[in-house]
Design a protein around this motif. Sequence first.
Motif, PDB file in Angstrom:
ATOM      1  N   ARG A  61       0.829  -1.213   0.000  1.00  0.00           N
ATOM      2  CA  ARG A  61       0.000   0.000   0.000  1.00  0.00           C
ATOM      3  C   ARG A  61       0.859   1.257   0.000  1.00  0.00           C
ATOM      4  N   SER A  62       1.953   1.209   0.736  1.00  0.00           N
ATOM      5  CA  SER A  62       2.860   2.353   0.772  1.00  0.00           C
ATOM      6  C   SER A  62       3.459   2.593  -0.611  1.00  0.00           C
ATOM      7  N   GLU A  63       3.850   1.515  -1.269  1.00  0.00           N
ATOM      8  CA  GLU A  63       4.394   1.621  -2.624  1.00  0.00           C
ATOM      9  C   GLU A  63       3.366   2.219  -3.576  1.00  0.00           C
ATOM     10  N   LEU A  64       2.121   1.761  -3.472  1.00  0.00           N
ATOM     11  CA  LEU A  64       1.069   2.290  -4.344  1.00  0.00           C
ATOM     12  C   LEU A  64       0.817   3.764  -4.086  1.00  0.00           C
ATOM     13  N   GLN A  69       1.016   9.128  -8.407  1.00  0.00           N
ATOM     14  CA  GLN A  69       1.089  10.223  -9.371  1.00  0.00           C
ATOM     15  C   GLN A  69       1.804   9.836 -10.665  1.00  0.00           C
ATOM     16  N   ASP A  70       2.303   8.618 -10.743  1.00  0.00           N
ATOM     17  CA  ASP A  70       3.019   8.140 -11.933  1.00  0.00           C
ATOM     18  C   ASP A  70       2.017   7.911 -13.064  1.00  0.00           C
ATOM     19  N   GLU A  71       2.073   8.760 -14.075  1.00  0.00           N
ATOM     20  CA  GLU A  71       1.132   8.651 -15.186  1.00  0.00           C
ATOM     21  C   GLU A  71       1.682   7.824 -16.343  1.00  0.00           C
ATOM     22  N   THR A  72       2.902   7.301 -16.199  1.00  0.00           N
ATOM     23  CA  THR A  72       3.473   6.506 -17.288  1.00  0.00           C
ATOM     24  C   THR A  72       2.931   5.080 -17.298  1.00  0.00           C
ATOM     25  N   THR A  73       2.384   4.636 -16.187  1.00  0.00           N
ATOM     26  CA  THR A  73       1.766   3.309 -16.133  1.00  0.00           C
ATOM     27  C   THR A  73       0.376   3.423 -15.531  1.00  0.00           C
ATOM     28  N   SER A  74      -0.476   2.504 -15.908  1.00  0.00           N
ATOM     29  CA  SER A  74      -1.852   2.534 -15.405  1.00  0.00           C
ATOM     30  C   SER A  74      -1.891   2.098 -13.940  1.00  0.00           C
ATOM     31  N   ALA A  75      -2.980   2.467 -13.274  1.00  0.00           N
ATOM     32  CA  ALA A  75      -3.152   2.087 -11.876  1.00  0.00           C
ATOM     33  C   ALA A  75      -3.194   0.574 -11.732  1.00  0.00           C
TER      34      ALA A  75
END
Length: 112
Positions: A61-64, A69-75
Amino acid sequence: MLLNIRGPRQERRKLITSVVSSQILYAAPVWAEAMTVRTVSNDAALVIAGLIPLRELVRERSELAETAQDETTSASARKLAARARSLANWQSLWANSTKRRWTHRLFPDVGK
């Protein structure tokens, strides 16, 4: 069973506690002596139940949260990658554990 808001009221908590205690203690006189001889390590119990250790879920969860805010990969891709790391970390912990190696022979891979 209960709504996930404001928690259960006191009387419901007492009822649930009573039911769970009754289930746990069913036939306790028959198996009480076994409690002094055979126990299960937390590691083994989690592997048998297929439940990822809480410390790994917290790390995941901490990593997520850090990569939100990383928009280069999908959630969904970030979630899959974080879960894969959690499983890999858990497998490493399980493989290197010195507790309950008999259980490890039965369940060598935590992901299955």
